[in-house]
Design a protein around this motif. Sequence first.
Motif, PDB file in Angstrom:
ATOM      1  N   SER A 188       0.859  -1.181   0.000  1.00  0.00           N
ATOM      2  CA  SER A 188       0.000   0.000   0.000  1.00  0.00           C
ATOM      3  C   SER A 188       0.897   1.233   0.000  1.00  0.00           C
ATOM      4  O   SER A 188       1.558   1.528   0.998  1.00  0.00           O
ATOM      5  CB  SER A 188      -0.912  -0.010   1.235  1.00  0.00           C
ATOM      6  OG  SER A 188      -1.706  -1.175   1.240  1.00  0.00           O
ATOM      7  N   LEU A 189       0.927   1.944  -1.109  1.00  0.00           N
ATOM      8  CA  LEU A 189       1.917   3.009  -1.324  1.00  0.00           C
ATOM      9  C   LEU A 189       1.985   4.046  -0.200  1.00  0.00           C
ATOM     10  O   LEU A 189       3.083   4.428   0.200  1.00  0.00           O
ATOM     11  CB  LEU A 189       1.635   3.704  -2.661  1.00  0.00           C
ATOM     12  CG  LEU A 189       1.818   2.833  -3.907  1.00  0.00           C
ATOM     13  CD1 LEU A 189       1.395   3.605  -5.154  1.00  0.00           C
ATOM     14  CD2 LEU A 189       3.267   2.383  -4.041  1.00  0.00           C
ATOM     15  N   PRO A 190       0.873   4.527   0.356  1.00  0.00           N
ATOM     16  CA  PRO A 190       0.989   5.568   1.390  1.00  0.00           C
ATOM     17  C   PRO A 190       1.674   5.097   2.673  1.00  0.00           C
ATOM     18  O   PRO A 190       2.074   5.935   3.487  1.00  0.00           O
ATOM     19  CB  PRO A 190      -0.474   5.940   1.675  1.00  0.00           C
ATOM     20  CG  PRO A 190      -1.220   5.540   0.451  1.00  0.00           C
ATOM     21  CD  PRO A 190      -0.532   4.296  -0.018  1.00  0.00           C
ATOM     22  N   TYR A 191       1.837   3.774   2.866  1.00  0.00           N
ATOM     23  CA  TYR A 191       2.376   3.269   4.134  1.00  0.00           C
ATOM     24  C   TYR A 191       3.670   2.470   3.963  1.00  0.00           C
ATOM     25  O   TYR A 191       4.174   1.912   4.928  1.00  0.00           O
ATOM     26  CB  TYR A 191       1.310   2.399   4.832  1.00  0.00           C
ATOM     27  CG  TYR A 191       0.064   3.189   5.132  1.00  0.00           C
ATOM     28  CD1 TYR A 191      -0.055   3.929   6.311  1.00  0.00           C
ATOM     29  CD2 TYR A 191      -0.979   3.258   4.205  1.00  0.00           C
ATOM     30  CE1 TYR A 191      -1.184   4.687   6.562  1.00  0.00           C
ATOM     31  CE2 TYR A 191      -2.104   4.022   4.449  1.00  0.00           C
ATOM     32  CZ  TYR A 191      -2.206   4.739   5.630  1.00  0.00           C
ATOM     33  OH  TYR A 191      -3.316   5.509   5.876  1.00  0.00           O
ATOM     34  N   TYR A 205       8.547   1.510  10.170  1.00  0.00           N
ATOM     35  CA  TYR A 205       8.288   2.729   9.380  1.00  0.00           C
ATOM     36  C   TYR A 205       6.785   2.857   9.102  1.00  0.00           C
ATOM     37  O   TYR A 205       6.189   3.926   9.301  1.00  0.00           O
ATOM     38  CB  TYR A 205       9.063   2.685   8.074  1.00  0.00           C
ATOM     39  CG  TYR A 205       8.856   3.915   7.203  1.00  0.00           C
ATOM     40  CD1 TYR A 205       9.665   5.042   7.339  1.00  0.00           C
ATOM     41  CD2 TYR A 205       7.836   3.955   6.249  1.00  0.00           C
ATOM     42  CE1 TYR A 205       9.465   6.175   6.550  1.00  0.00           C
ATOM     43  CE2 TYR A 205       7.624   5.072   5.463  1.00  0.00           C
ATOM     44  CZ  TYR A 205       8.446   6.184   5.617  1.00  0.00           C
ATOM     45  OH  TYR A 205       8.237   7.301   4.836  1.00  0.00           O
ATOM     46  N   SER A 206       6.165   1.768   8.628  1.00  0.00           N
ATOM     47  CA  SER A 206       4.720   1.792   8.347  1.00  0.00           C
ATOM     48  C   SER A 206       3.934   2.129   9.613  1.00  0.00           C
ATOM     49  O   SER A 206       2.941   2.862   9.557  1.00  0.00           O
ATOM     50  CB  SER A 206       4.268   0.442   7.801  1.00  0.00           C
ATOM     51  OG  SER A 206       4.986   0.108   6.628  1.00  0.00           O
ATOM     52  N   LEU A 207       4.386   1.596  10.751  1.00  0.00           N
ATOM     53  CA  LEU A 207       3.748   1.914  12.028  1.00  0.00           C
ATOM     54  C   LEU A 207       3.888   3.404  12.328  1.00  0.00           C
ATOM     55  O   LEU A 207       2.958   4.030  12.857  1.00  0.00           O
ATOM     56  CB  LEU A 207       4.384   1.087  13.142  1.00  0.00           C
ATOM     57  CG  LEU A 207       3.868   1.351  14.564  1.00  0.00           C
ATOM     58  CD1 LEU A 207       2.397   0.974  14.684  1.00  0.00           C
ATOM     59  CD2 LEU A 207       4.697   0.571  15.585  1.00  0.00           C
ATOM     60  N   GLY A 208       5.033   4.007  11.989  1.00  0.00           N
ATOM     61  CA  GLY A 208       5.234   5.437  12.196  1.00  0.00           C
ATOM     62  C   GLY A 208       4.231   6.266  11.413  1.00  0.00           C
ATOM     63  O   GLY A 208       3.660   7.240  11.928  1.00  0.00           O
TER      64      GLY A 208
END
Length: 540
Positions: free
Chosen positions: A205-208, A227-230
């Motif tokens: 999923s590009l935004p994450y 990073y995705s969690l951030g």
Amino acid sequence: MSLSKVENMVGQKVELYDYIGQLLNNRYLIRDLIGKGGMSRVYLAEDTAKGGMPIAVKVLSFNLANQHMSQRFAREIFIGAQLGRKSKHIVRILSYGVTEDKTPFYVMEYLQGKNLKQILKIQPLTISKFLEICNQICLGLQCAHQGISLKGEIYPIVHRDIKPENIFITEDSRQGEIVKILDFGIAKFLTERSGMTLTDSFIGSLPYCSPEHMEGRKLLDVRSDIYSLGVLMFEMLTGKHPFQTKSNSFGTWYQAHRFQIPPTLEEVNPQVKIPQVLEKIVMSCLAKEVSDRPQNINQILEYLKKLNLQINDGFSSKNSDSIKLSCPVQLVPATLLSEKECLQKNWPKNKPIAPIGFPHLLQTTERAIPTFWAMLPKQEITRFLDKIHGTEFISKMNIYPMLLWVTVLYDTQPYMTKWLPYFLDLKDNKGQNIARTLAEVGYYHLLFFAIEDPTRCAHVTTLSLTANQRQQLIDCLDMSQPSNELILSNQAKNLLKTDYEKLKLDILRKLAADHKSEPEGFKNWMDKFLEMFLKLFSRS
């Protein structure tokens, strides 16, 4: 059964069956379509063998003739089944099967509630609600990162698709709100040793996505999920994404993730007052370079715990720097000692040939791995080989720094239980090292030696700790430094023995409940599925 035509991910027309009203495997009655994507559909169904209990059934949009998609779906089932059983914060997979038209499906728990995207559409989360939800997300990720067992090895899992839609908040009548991580469809085994990577093209999923994920790096690790969690934490606190793009193209999002400096939380939403230390945690997760982020989920859990304590004590942003972003316990990413190596171990000459058990740290070239050595009659070893195994830790840290580490062997037919207890004195360096290593590694090898033939290890199995158990060990180690014991060591052992005897029935009930909740017996169907899983990958 009706047919419909849809476009798959590469624009080709494929036929999809509508299974509403169908009875799959003579058991699962499909009632309604509740979700769909490019690769699968999710149905609300009833388990007729469980009195019509509501369940969810995920059906692949391709049949077994599509080997690539079948491999990915099989991996999703295999990963989800193991992780969902270890952590209540990961959706639980109950069974699997193939429809009459040779399309794979799996059965999972039916969740009632909302996903995080639906919740954030209304408004950002308060600090207290953020801490509650984020902590549970981290516990689920911690379980995934500590890994699953495959052929005697532990392989940590990177989810690779952490986003609001994959975080589900459900209500439990006893435990309140429970957060569940969904969709391990593009999760990846962290090690390349298994040869089980299906990541030749970008999926995510590009935004994450982390910058390194979008770059297609082969050696993605748990810090990509961090990073995705951030990104997710930023959105939970402000209601907005940290990066603004002019389009949703791959190139535009890559430029944002790799080069855009995220704004402060206050710049995005001035009405939200966020402690400085919390902003530091979020920004550290969003670091462009993996080495600048928290190195594991344990660190984030530690930060959140300290922050929560200070907020409850009247936290002020003025003293936010009092929380140092550090964590003494590190997460070990992979097994360094195989079960085959354990089978070559000999019973120590300084130990009696008797039914006893003791822990031992086995050294590898990189670090120590925890093991527990147990000598039992050969007949008992044979009886418990493929039965239920469990682990419990009992303590009274407020009066003495000691843990009672209990390994339980449990057979339901006929009923028989074997208890393997051991006291870990956390005043002692040896006890501290064993507890710390258990928390870091997240599993231990259980080595069986037969009294009749005591020289060589007869059998070995691997037991994984839950994320909550690892956190329990960390908390006990923190509380033991400095220790203010109120009683003597022998007195502490006697108290723990008393609690242990009282808790035995509860432990057995818990093991029995877990066993009965599996519709086919988790061990049996996982054995069958593992065989199928390995065959699929051996063809690739």
